[in-house]
Design a protein around this motif. Structure first.
Motif, PDB file in Angstrom:
ATOM      1  N   HIS A   1       0.859  -1.178   0.000  1.00 38.61           N
ATOM      2  CA  HIS A   1       0.000   0.000   0.000  1.00 38.61           C
ATOM      3  C   HIS A   1       0.898   1.232   0.000  1.00 38.61           C
ATOM      4  N   CYS A   2       0.796   2.014  -1.074  1.00 39.40           N
ATOM      5  CA  CYS A   2       1.663   3.185  -1.224  1.00 39.40           C
ATOM      6  C   CYS A   2       0.988   4.447  -0.689  1.00 39.40           C
ATOM      7  N   ASN A   3       1.822   5.386  -0.238  1.00 37.97           N
ATOM      8  CA  ASN A   3       1.272   6.700   0.093  1.00 37.97           C
ATOM      9  C   ASN A   3       1.459   7.627  -1.100  1.00 37.97           C
ATOM     10  N   THR A   4       1.127   8.882  -0.951  1.00 37.93           N
ATOM     11  CA  THR A   4       1.159   9.811  -2.093  1.00 37.93           C
ATOM     12  C   THR A   4       2.565  10.273  -2.454  1.00 37.93           C
ATOM     13  N   GLU A   5       3.562   9.885  -1.639  1.00 28.94           N
ATOM     14  CA  GLU A   5       4.926  10.354  -1.887  1.00 28.94           C
ATOM     15  C   GLU A   5       5.872   9.236  -2.317  1.00 28.94           C
ATOM     16  N   GLY A   6       5.298   8.069  -2.660  1.00 26.88           N
ATOM     17  CA  GLY A   6       6.140   7.000  -3.180  1.00 26.88           C
ATOM     18  C   GLY A   6       6.674   6.036  -2.140  1.00 26.88           C
ATOM     19  N   TRP A   7       6.062   6.007  -0.981  1.00 29.06           N
ATOM     20  CA  TRP A   7       6.471   5.066   0.053  1.00 29.06           C
ATOM     21  C   TRP A   7       5.442   3.940   0.148  1.00 29.06           C
ATOM     22  N   ALA A   8       5.938   2.722   0.401  1.00 22.85           N
ATOM     23  CA  ALA A   8       5.056   1.553   0.398  1.00 22.85           C
ATOM     24  C   ALA A   8       5.166   0.768   1.700  1.00 22.85           C
ATOM     25  N   TRP A   9       4.049   0.201   2.101  1.00 15.34           N
ATOM     26  CA  TRP A   9       3.993  -0.631   3.307  1.00 15.34           C
ATOM     27  C   TRP A   9       3.487  -2.025   2.935  1.00 15.34           C
ATOM     28  N   SER A  10       4.197  -3.039   3.344  1.00 16.35           N
ATOM     29  CA  SER A  10       3.815  -4.415   3.041  1.00 16.35           C
ATOM     30  C   SER A  10       2.670  -4.854   3.951  1.00 16.35           C
ATOM     31  N   LYS A  11       1.676  -5.498   3.342  1.00 17.46           N
ATOM     32  CA  LYS A  11       0.506  -5.968   4.088  1.00 17.46           C
ATOM     33  C   LYS A  11       0.234  -7.433   3.743  1.00 17.46           C
ATOM     34  N   PRO A  12       0.039  -8.292   4.727  1.00 17.69           N
ATOM     35  CA  PRO A  12      -0.311  -9.689   4.433  1.00 17.69           C
ATOM     36  C   PRO A  12      -1.813  -9.836   4.186  1.00 17.69           C
ATOM     37  N   CYS A  13      -2.180 -10.746   3.298  1.00 18.71           N
ATOM     38  CA  CYS A  13      -3.597 -11.063   3.115  1.00 18.71           C
ATOM     39  C   CYS A  13      -4.088 -11.861   4.325  1.00 18.71           C
ATOM     40  N   PRO A  14      -5.354 -11.780   4.646  1.00 18.43           N
ATOM     41  CA  PRO A  14      -5.874 -12.512   5.805  1.00 18.43           C
ATOM     42  C   PRO A  14      -5.912 -14.019   5.578  1.00 18.43           C
TER      43      PRO A  14
END
Length: 307
Positions: free
Chosen positions: A262-275
């Motif tokens: 999931h990216c923010n508006t400035e090009g940074w991303a956060w990894s998220k696991p599916c449930p």
């Protein structure tokens, strides 16, 4: 003279309009009730009077009029209705001299439905329930027991002997063939209906899961080292800009099928696991990038590492 002519013209106009109106009323056709739902509703109502022979009666409706959808069901000067009970057969349902048991049956019908069968006319059989009730009374007048509910050929033999009779054009094979055709058509319609319901359920489920799975908006602040925050990374794949939609900022993990970024508006991303979900066994869902949600693995084309 002019006054007389004017009155005559007004009279003719009024007569013309009235005539058209009356003709319109006469030409207006009543809606004819037909279809499996109408037949099933009539038979369900009939259960209060008699629960026996339901499948047989349903098959008769199929054979006689295709559940009332045949164009000749409500033909002119014929009032047999969906079950096509002819006038001779209808009169037999009122013949208490030949069938003394009818008196008790009439009493029961009166108590259950408020219908005085002795006063019913043949034309009333255009109403589905009256046609069904007439068919049942007609069968009750026969000495032979009803055929088995699951034996179409036996039903055809009974129908030919007691319902279609020797004067009728139908044969036992015709009965069997028509019932099979009706069943085949109904099965197709039911399969289509089931498929539509499953698709609807899946769409609703996906919508619900999407709402559950959409991650919270990440913090737009960068870490002190300039390229990584506590749980996010600077990633060139992230679309940048305030006009980028939330959906466009959800991206697949290039190394893990069951994660997404999931990216923010400035090009940074956060990894998220599916449930994790249970489908026979516990398993983690895969990211479906077309739908932008976590989905069952069999619905996703991914063979990367799973963690």
């Amino acid at each position: 003279m002019r006054i007389c002519v004017a009155i005559l013209v007004l009279f003719l106009i009024q007569e013309t309009h009235t005539g058209k109106g009356d003709k319109g009323k006469k030409d207006k056709k009543k809606k004819k009730e037909s279809g499996t739902e109408v037949v099933d509703a009539a038979l369900e109502k009939l259960k209060k009077y008699s629960e026996t022979g339901q499948k047989f009666l349903r098959n008769i409706a199929c054979v006689e009029s295709k559940y009332g959808t045949d164009k000749n069901t409500y033909r002119k000067n014929y009032h047999g209705g969906i079950w096509q009970v002819d006038e001779v057969g209808f009169k037999d349902t009122q013949d208490t001299k030949s069938h003394p048991k009818l008196k008790e049956r009439f009493k029961k019908i009166k108590e259950l439905y408020g219908i005085d069968w002795e006063k019913v006319e043949w034309k009333d059989l255009r109403k589905p329930f009256y046609s069904a009730l007439a068919a049942r009374l007609l069968l009750q007048n026969k000495a032979d027991a009803l055929p088995p509910e699951d034996d179409i050929r036996k039903q055809g033999e009974y129908w030919k002997k007691h319902y279609n009779t020797e004067d009728g054009a139908g044969t036992v094979d015709d009965f069997v063939k028509r019932v099979e055709e009706c069943n085949k058509k109904e099965n197709k319609e039911q399969e289509k209906k089931d498929k539509e319901e499953k698709e609807k359920e899946r769409a609703e489920k996906n919508e619900t899961e999407t709402e559950e799975q959409t991650p919270d908006k990440p913090d737009d602040k960068k870490g002190q080292d300039g390229n990584q925050t506590e749980d996010g990374i600077e990633w060139d794949a992230c679309p940048i800009g305030p006009d980028v939609s939330e959906w466009e900022r959800l991206l697949p993990d290039p190394q893990k099928c069951n994660h997404f970024y999931h990216c923010n508006t400035e090009g940074w991303a956060w990894s998220k696991p599916c449930p994790i979900r249970e489908n026979g066994t516990l398993l983690r869902l895969y990211w479906n990038d077309e739908l932008k949600l976590c989905d069952w693995p069999e619905n996703v084309d991914c063979t990367m590492i799973e963690t």
